[in-house]
Write an enzyme that holds these catalytic residues in place. Structure first.
Site, PDB file in Angstrom:
ATOM      1  N   GLU A 138      -6.963 -55.610  -8.070  1.00 27.94           N
ATOM      2  CA  GLU A 138      -6.516 -54.398  -7.381  1.00 27.94           C
ATOM      3  C   GLU A 138      -6.132 -53.296  -8.377  1.00 27.94           C
ATOM      4  OE1 GLU A 138      -3.589 -53.934  -3.699  1.00 27.94           O
ATOM      5  OE2 GLU A 138      -2.427 -54.109  -5.529  1.00 27.94           O
ATOM      6  N   GLU A 206      -3.743 -47.733   7.797  1.00 28.01           N
ATOM      7  CA  GLU A 206      -2.953 -48.835   8.348  1.00 28.01           C
ATOM      8  C   GLU A 206      -1.849 -48.327   9.262  1.00 28.01           C
ATOM      9  OE1 GLU A 206      -1.207 -51.155   5.256  1.00 28.01           O
ATOM     10  OE2 GLU A 206      -0.484 -52.722   6.606  1.00 28.01           O
TER      11      GLU A 206
HETATM   12  O1  MCF Z   1      -2.046 -55.474   3.738  1.00 33.70           O
HETATM   13  C1  MCF Z   1      -0.654 -55.503   3.594  1.00 33.70           C
HETATM   14  C2  MCF Z   1      -0.090 -54.192   4.042  1.00 33.70           C
HETATM   15  N1  MCF Z   1      -0.697 -53.034   3.400  1.00 33.70           N
HETATM   16  C3  MCF Z   1      -0.734 -52.841   2.046  1.00 33.70           C
HETATM   17  N2  MCF Z   1      -0.528 -53.664   1.080  1.00 33.70           N
HETATM   18  C4  MCF Z   1      -0.239 -54.962   1.078  1.00 33.70           C
HETATM   19  C5  MCF Z   1      -0.253 -55.837   2.187  1.00 33.70           C
HETATM   20  N3  MCF Z   1       0.223 -57.009   1.791  1.00 33.70           N
HETATM   21  C6  MCF Z   1       0.473 -56.946   0.497  1.00 33.70           C
HETATM   22  N4  MCF Z   1       0.187 -55.712   0.040  1.00 33.70           N
HETATM   23  C7  MCF Z   1       0.346 -55.358  -1.395  1.00 33.70           C
HETATM   24  C8  MCF Z   1      -0.675 -54.432  -1.956  1.00 33.70           C
HETATM   25  O2  MCF Z   1      -1.820 -55.097  -2.348  1.00 33.70           O
HETATM   26  O3  MCF Z   1       1.562 -54.709  -1.542  1.00 33.70           O
HETATM   27  C9  MCF Z   1       1.519 -53.804  -2.602  1.00 33.70           C
HETATM   28  C10 MCF Z   1       0.079 -53.781  -3.093  1.00 33.70           C
HETATM   29  O4  MCF Z   1      -0.070 -54.466  -4.274  1.00 33.70           O
HETATM   30  C11 MCF Z   1       1.969 -52.510  -1.983  1.00 33.70           C
HETATM   31  S1  MCF Z   1       2.258 -51.211  -3.053  1.00 33.70           S
HETATM   32  C12 MCF Z   1       3.652 -51.679  -3.982  1.00 33.70           C
END
Ligand code: MCF
Ligand code: FE
Length: 401
Positions: A138, A206
């Site tokens: 990522e 989202e």
């Molecule tokens: O899909 C869910 C909700 N939307 C976005 N990000 C995440 C989700 N679960 C974990 N994440 C992670 C994402 O990959 O949380 C972090 C990222 O690394 C959010 S930004 C600090």
């Protein structure tokens, strides 16, 4: 060579055939599906079902230590909480934690999963996973001042994961979202994916907050960005973001607040959607409009997301949640689509050679039993989703796991 016989064989082939009292012959690959095939058969028993093993296209196993730590119910509150607790969760998720996460998926018949890796901490625990892994490195970072640092960190992780590629471990890339990644980084990572023909995943639309921020630079994200960065502005229009993924194999995760134009664009560039119904419910962002997704001819998978926004990684539970949530659709037809979502479509998203029982596909299959006979085969998918939590047998590349 192994020959299995089941009362119901769901092929997921072009014609979407379901065969009664049929056989599947395989070694590492599927050799044949049908009747009176050569070799000695193993009969799986009364009311047995044989079908392609499931694929959980989108997870974040790094967060598997979370049970009760994160706040649910509001997206921005959750995000703040994740930023706060991220390190703590990552440090505490070690061997046993990854093992348990994989075990839960395996029990539910999952043969492969897409892992979003933000730190690279998970690599050493996943490289010997009994399940197939597509490891999405990522990229995240919206601050132009640290673009180079972020890209270098991404490249280091990417190269480490590349070294481990084998039959069961493949690499992909993930662009976290249109609000959290600088367009320079998007371009760099997308061109890398194009060069190496890698699958891509990106969270997209989202929350309502994301919609408002990207459209107008307003709302809860404005307050969020003012707190964390100075002078933050939305960096890209949603449509421009989508256009960047033309001529790639991309899956947009969530899309709950994608509008008609964006759904049309997703179809136009032949991208996929990964639907995570439980995650969407817990972060309280609303519900993906599956009818619109279908009307726009977009193929969708269903995935659990991570334990950062779910209570379970069991993929049968996830599709049951979807079945119960989408009250606008007839359960009989929705159930059919949901089984396709977690097999054939998820395989396409992850660039895997499985997801259907057809000659030449990897022999990744599951079997389990229904509690009683299903007279009308049209209802088979529905009863499978209602009555299955765990499987009896799981084969990956022809080997029982
Ligand atoms: O899909 C869910 C909700 N939307 C976005 N990000 C995440 C989700 N679960 C974990 N994440 C992670 C994402 O990959 O949380 C972090 C990222 O690394 C959010 S930004 C600090
Ligand atoms: Fe996610």
């Amino acid at each position: 060579m192994i020959k299995l016989k089941a009362d119901y064989v769901i092929t997921m082939n072009e014609k979407n055939e379901v065969l009664k009292n049929a056989e599947v012959l395989f070694d590492k690959k599927i050799i044949d599906v049908g009747y009176n095939l050569k070799g000695e058969e193993i009969y799986l028993g009364k009311n047995s079902v044989l079908m392609p093993a499931l694929i959980n296209a989108h997870t974040h196993l790094e967060f598997s230590k979370n049970k009760t730590l994160l706040d649910y119910g509001d997206f921005i509150t959750w995000l703040e909480c994740v930023i706060d607790k991220r390190e703590e969760l990552f440090i505490s998720c070690k061997g046993e934690c990854y093992k348990n996460a994989i075990e839960e998926m395996k029990k539910s018949g999952v043969c492969a999963f897409g892992e979003i890796s933000s730190s690279g901490n998970d690599l050493k625990y996943l490289k010997h996973s009994p399940l197939k892994v597509v490891y999405f490195n990522e990229i995240i970072g919206a601050n132009p001042a640290i673009v180079d640092v972020m890209y270098q960190d991404f490249l280091n992780r990417f190269n480490e994961s590349k070294k481990l590629e084998n039959e069961k471990f493949k690499v992909g890339v993930s662009i976290h979202s249109p609000y959290s990644v600088h367009p320079i980084l998007m371009d760099k990572v997308i061109s890398l994916a194009k060069e190496e023909n890698l699958p891509i995943q990106a969270h997209f639309m989202e929350s309502k907050a994301e919609r408002l921020w990207l459209d107008k630079g307003e709302g809860e994200f404005k307050i969020f960005f003012e707190k964390h960065f100075k002078n933050a502005k939305p960096l890209i229009k949603p449509i421009e973001f989508l256009e960047k993924f033309k001529d790639t194999n991309t899956t947009f995760v969530h899309c709950v607040h994608a509008n008609d134009k964006e759904l049309q664009k997703i179809n136009e560039i032949k991208a996929f959607i990964a639907h995570c119904p439980v995650s969407n419910r817990l972060l309280n962002v609303g519900k993906l409009d599956l009818e619109k997704v279908k009307n726009n001819h977009i193929d969708y998978s269903v995935a659990t997301d991570g334990l950062s926004s779910n209570y379970s990684l069991n993929l049968f539970k996830e599709i049951r949640a979807a079945l119960l949530m989408h009250t606008e659709l007839h359960p009989k037809y929705l159930a059919k689509d949901l089984l396709k979502a977690v097999t054939k479509i998820a395989a396409k998203e992850l660039n895997l050679n499985n997801g259907s029982l057809e000659k030449g596909k990897d022999a990744d299959l599951i079997s389990f039993k229904l509690p009683s006979e299903v007279k009308d085969i049209e209802y088979l998918p529905l009863h499978i989703i209602l009555h299955t939590n765990e499987v009896e047998k799981l084969y990956i590349n022809g080997e029982e796991i």
